[in-house]
Design a protein around this motif. Structure first.
Motif, PDB file in Angstrom:
ATOM      1  N   ARG A   1      -2.989 -14.294  -9.948  1.00 34.74           N
ATOM      2  CA  ARG A   1      -4.150 -13.552  -9.454  1.00 34.74           C
ATOM      3  C   ARG A   1      -5.428 -14.097 -10.088  1.00 34.74           C
ATOM      4  NH1 ARG A   1      -3.275  -7.789 -11.247  1.00 34.74           N
ATOM      5  NH2 ARG A   1      -2.308  -8.844 -13.005  1.00 34.74           N
ATOM      6  N   SER A   2      -6.564 -13.656  -9.569  1.00 40.39           N
ATOM      7  CA  SER A   2      -7.854 -14.050 -10.148  1.00 40.39           C
ATOM      8  C   SER A   2      -7.972 -13.492 -11.570  1.00 40.39           C
ATOM      9  CB  SER A   2      -9.012 -13.510  -9.297  1.00 40.39           C
ATOM     10  OG  SER A   2      -9.080 -12.099  -9.431  1.00 40.39           O
ATOM     11  N   LYS A   3      -8.893 -14.050 -12.330  1.00 41.10           N
ATOM     12  CA  LYS A   3      -9.107 -13.590 -13.704  1.00 41.10           C
ATOM     13  C   LYS A   3      -9.433 -12.098 -13.735  1.00 41.10           C
ATOM     14  CE  LYS A   3     -11.710 -14.488 -17.888  1.00 41.10           C
ATOM     15  NZ  LYS A   3     -12.922 -14.974 -18.498  1.00 41.10           N
ATOM     16  N   GLY A   4     -10.293 -11.650 -12.823  1.00 40.90           N
ATOM     17  CA  GLY A   4     -10.670 -10.238 -12.767  1.00 40.90           C
ATOM     18  C   GLY A   4      -9.488  -9.337 -12.479  1.00 40.90           C
ATOM     19  N   GLU A   5      -8.647  -9.734 -11.524  1.00 38.94           N
ATOM     20  CA  GLU A   5      -7.448  -8.947 -11.205  1.00 38.94           C
ATOM     21  C   GLU A   5      -6.531  -8.879 -12.424  1.00 38.94           C
ATOM     22  OE1 GLU A   5      -5.948  -9.536  -6.768  1.00 38.94           O
ATOM     23  OE2 GLU A   5      -6.485 -11.444  -7.701  1.00 38.94           O
ATOM     24  N   TYR A   6      -6.348 -10.028 -13.068  1.00 40.18           N
ATOM     25  CA  TYR A   6      -5.469 -10.116 -14.238  1.00 40.18           C
ATOM     26  C   TYR A   6      -5.966  -9.211 -15.355  1.00 40.18           C
ATOM     27  CZ  TYR A   6      -2.753 -12.324 -18.001  1.00 40.18           C
ATOM     28  OH  TYR A   6      -1.901 -12.569 -19.063  1.00 40.18           O
ATOM     29  N   GLU A   7      -7.264  -9.220 -15.575  1.00 39.96           N
ATOM     30  CA  GLU A   7      -7.836  -8.414 -16.658  1.00 39.96           C
ATOM     31  C   GLU A   7      -7.739  -6.915 -16.387  1.00 39.96           C
ATOM     32  OE1 GLU A   7     -11.725 -10.136 -17.148  1.00 39.96           O
ATOM     33  OE2 GLU A   7     -10.933 -11.745 -18.414  1.00 39.96           O
ATOM     34  N   SER A   8      -7.541  -6.535 -15.134  1.00 37.10           N
ATOM     35  CA  SER A   8      -7.424  -5.108 -14.808  1.00 37.10           C
ATOM     36  C   SER A   8      -6.014  -4.572 -15.067  1.00 37.10           C
ATOM     37  CB  SER A   8      -7.828  -4.856 -13.355  1.00 37.10           C
ATOM     38  OG  SER A   8      -6.859  -5.359 -12.473  1.00 37.10           O
ATOM     39  N   GLY A   9      -5.079  -5.442 -15.402  1.00 39.34           N
ATOM     40  CA  GLY A   9      -3.711  -5.043 -15.712  1.00 39.34           C
ATOM     41  C   GLY A   9      -2.782  -6.206 -15.484  1.00 39.34           C
ATOM     42  N   PRO A  58      -4.786 -18.782 -11.883  1.00 41.45           N
ATOM     43  CA  PRO A  58      -5.015 -18.445 -10.477  1.00 41.45           C
ATOM     44  C   PRO A  58      -4.406 -19.489  -9.541  1.00 41.45           C
ATOM     45  CG  PRO A  58      -6.991 -18.038 -11.750  1.00 41.45           C
ATOM     46  CD  PRO A  58      -6.029 -18.770 -12.658  1.00 41.45           C
ATOM     47  N   LEU A  59      -3.933 -19.018  -8.389  1.00 36.88           N
ATOM     48  CA  LEU A  59      -3.241 -19.891  -7.433  1.00 36.88           C
ATOM     49  C   LEU A  59      -4.007 -21.181  -7.170  1.00 36.88           C
ATOM     50  CD1 LEU A  59      -0.995 -20.514  -5.411  1.00 36.88           C
ATOM     51  CD2 LEU A  59      -2.212 -19.100  -3.741  1.00 36.88           C
ATOM     52  N   GLN A  60      -5.314 -21.099  -6.989  1.00 36.03           N
ATOM     53  CA  GLN A  60      -6.081 -22.301  -6.664  1.00 36.03           C
ATOM     54  C   GLN A  60      -6.111 -23.314  -7.808  1.00 36.03           C
ATOM     55  OE1 GLN A  60      -7.334 -19.195  -6.754  1.00 36.03           O
ATOM     56  NE2 GLN A  60      -9.332 -19.126  -7.742  1.00 36.03           N
ATOM     57  N   ASN A  61      -5.666 -22.915  -9.017  1.00 39.49           N
ATOM     58  CA  ASN A  61      -5.654 -23.825 -10.168  1.00 39.49           C
ATOM     59  C   ASN A  61      -4.258 -24.355 -10.500  1.00 39.49           C
ATOM     60  OD1 ASN A  61      -8.361 -23.215 -10.371  1.00 39.49           O
ATOM     61  ND2 ASN A  61      -8.093 -21.750 -12.013  1.00 39.49           N
ATOM     62  N   ILE A  62      -3.244 -23.903  -9.779  1.00 42.23           N
ATOM     63  CA  ILE A  62      -1.867 -24.297 -10.104  1.00 42.23           C
ATOM     64  C   ILE A  62      -1.698 -25.817 -10.102  1.00 42.23           C
ATOM     65  CG2 ILE A  62       0.518 -24.309  -9.191  1.00 42.23           C
ATOM     66  CD1 ILE A  62       0.002 -21.790 -10.744  1.00 42.23           C
ATOM     67  N   SER A  63      -2.154 -26.478  -9.062  1.00 37.10           N
ATOM     68  CA  SER A  63      -1.973 -27.933  -8.970  1.00 37.10           C
ATOM     69  C   SER A  63      -2.670 -28.666 -10.106  1.00 37.10           C
ATOM     70  CB  SER A  63      -2.467 -28.453  -7.616  1.00 37.10           C
ATOM     71  OG  SER A  63      -1.647 -27.953  -6.584  1.00 37.10           O
ATOM     72  N   SER A  64      -3.879 -28.229 -10.461  1.00 35.73           N
ATOM     73  CA  SER A  64      -4.617 -28.918 -11.530  1.00 35.73           C
ATOM     74  C   SER A  64      -4.028 -28.635 -12.917  1.00 35.73           C
ATOM     75  CB  SER A  64      -6.100 -28.538 -11.498  1.00 35.73           C
ATOM     76  OG  SER A  64      -6.281 -27.176 -11.809  1.00 35.73           O
ATOM     77  N   LYS A  65      -3.210 -27.600 -13.041  1.00 35.22           N
ATOM     78  CA  LYS A  65      -2.577 -27.252 -14.320  1.00 35.22           C
ATOM     79  C   LYS A  65      -1.120 -27.731 -14.378  1.00 35.22           C
ATOM     80  CE  LYS A  65      -5.835 -24.652 -16.259  1.00 35.22           C
ATOM     81  NZ  LYS A  65      -6.336 -24.852 -17.603  1.00 35.22           N
ATOM     82  N   MET A  66      -0.692 -28.528 -13.405  1.00 37.56           N
ATOM     83  CA  MET A  66       0.710 -28.932 -13.312  1.00 37.56           C
ATOM     84  C   MET A  66       1.191 -29.641 -14.580  1.00 37.56           C
ATOM     85  SD  MET A  66       3.215 -28.452 -11.294  1.00 37.56           S
ATOM     86  CE  MET A  66       2.302 -27.928  -9.854  1.00 37.56           C
ATOM     87  N   GLY A  67       0.370 -30.512 -15.158  1.00 32.17           N
ATOM     88  CA  GLY A  67       0.765 -31.212 -16.380  1.00 32.17           C
ATOM     89  C   GLY A  67       1.054 -30.238 -17.511  1.00 32.17           C
ATOM     90  N   GLU A  68       0.191 -29.261 -17.676  1.00 31.46           N
ATOM     91  CA  GLU A  68       0.379 -28.245 -18.716  1.00 31.46           C
ATOM     92  C   GLU A  68       1.659 -27.446 -18.450  1.00 31.46           C
ATOM     93  OE1 GLU A  68      -1.621 -24.016 -20.105  1.00 31.46           O
ATOM     94  OE2 GLU A  68      -2.913 -25.484 -19.120  1.00 31.46           O
ATOM     95  N   ILE A  69       1.847 -27.027 -17.209  1.00 31.49           N
ATOM     96  CA  ILE A  69       3.019 -26.227 -16.851  1.00 31.49           C
ATOM     97  C   ILE A  69       4.302 -27.024 -17.090  1.00 31.49           C
ATOM     98  CG2 ILE A  69       4.221 -25.082 -14.942  1.00 31.49           C
ATOM     99  CD1 ILE A  69       1.329 -24.476 -13.807  1.00 31.49           C
ATOM    100  N   LYS A  70       4.307 -28.278 -16.697  1.00 30.40           N
ATOM    101  CA  LYS A  70       5.497 -29.121 -16.909  1.00 30.40           C
ATOM    102  C   LYS A  70       5.772 -29.325 -18.395  1.00 30.40           C
ATOM    103  CE  LYS A  70       5.858 -31.769 -12.668  1.00 30.40           C
ATOM    104  NZ  LYS A  70       5.937 -33.120 -12.109  1.00 30.40           N
ATOM    105  N   SER A  71       4.712 -29.369 -19.207  1.00 30.09           N
ATOM    106  CA  SER A  71       4.891 -29.601 -20.648  1.00 30.09           C
ATOM    107  C   SER A  71       5.608 -28.445 -21.335  1.00 30.09           C
ATOM    108  CB  SER A  71       3.545 -29.865 -21.328  1.00 30.09           C
ATOM    109  OG  SER A  71       2.804 -28.665 -21.474  1.00 30.09           O
ATOM    110  N   TRP A  72       5.592 -27.252 -20.719  1.00 29.13           N
ATOM    111  CA  TRP A  72       6.311 -26.125 -21.303  1.00 29.13           C
ATOM    112  C   TRP A  72       7.811 -26.372 -21.275  1.00 29.13           C
ATOM    113  CZ3 TRP A  72       3.577 -22.153 -17.652  1.00 29.13           C
ATOM    114  CH2 TRP A  72       2.230 -22.056 -17.993  1.00 29.13           C
TER     115      TRP A  72
END
Length: 101
Positions: A29-37, A46-60
């Motif tokens: 969800r968006s940062k605002g949605e996330y911060e609400s709970g 956020p979904l629109q950032n998943i592809s750009s964060k792929m390296g970080e996600i794979k590193s986990w």
């Protein structure tokens, strides 16, 4: 096995398996949605950032359970992750998922 388990698989069992293997919960969800709970300990990407964060996600090097408000964005995110070689599942809506954890 119940009727819905037959149709959709046993999501609770799959969530438990992922968690037993150290899964990371990614709330798309968006940062605002996330911060609400949100689920304690989850990561907000956020979904629109998943592809750009792929390296970080794979590193986990861990399976990923995605969640959002209703399950639509998290389904998209899980698909993107799987396409990129990350073991991922759609956990659905964050509140519903939190009840299964």
């Amino acid at each position: 096995m119940g009727f819905f388990d037959f149709l959709f698989g046993n999501k609770t069992r799959k969530i438990e398996d992922f968690r037993n293997r150290g899964a990371v919960i990614v709330d798309v969800r968006s940062k605002g949605e996330y911060e609400s709970g949100a689920i304690p300990g989850s990561k907000n990407i956020p979904l629109q950032n998943i592809s750009s964060k792929m390296g970080e996600i794979k590193s986990w090097d861990k399976p990923v359970i995605t969640c959002c408000a209703s399950g639509m964005r998290s389904a998209s995110a899980a698909g993107i992750l799987r396409t990129n070689g990350v073991e991922a599942m759609n956990g659905g809506g964050w509140f519903s998922l939190s009840q299964k954890l």
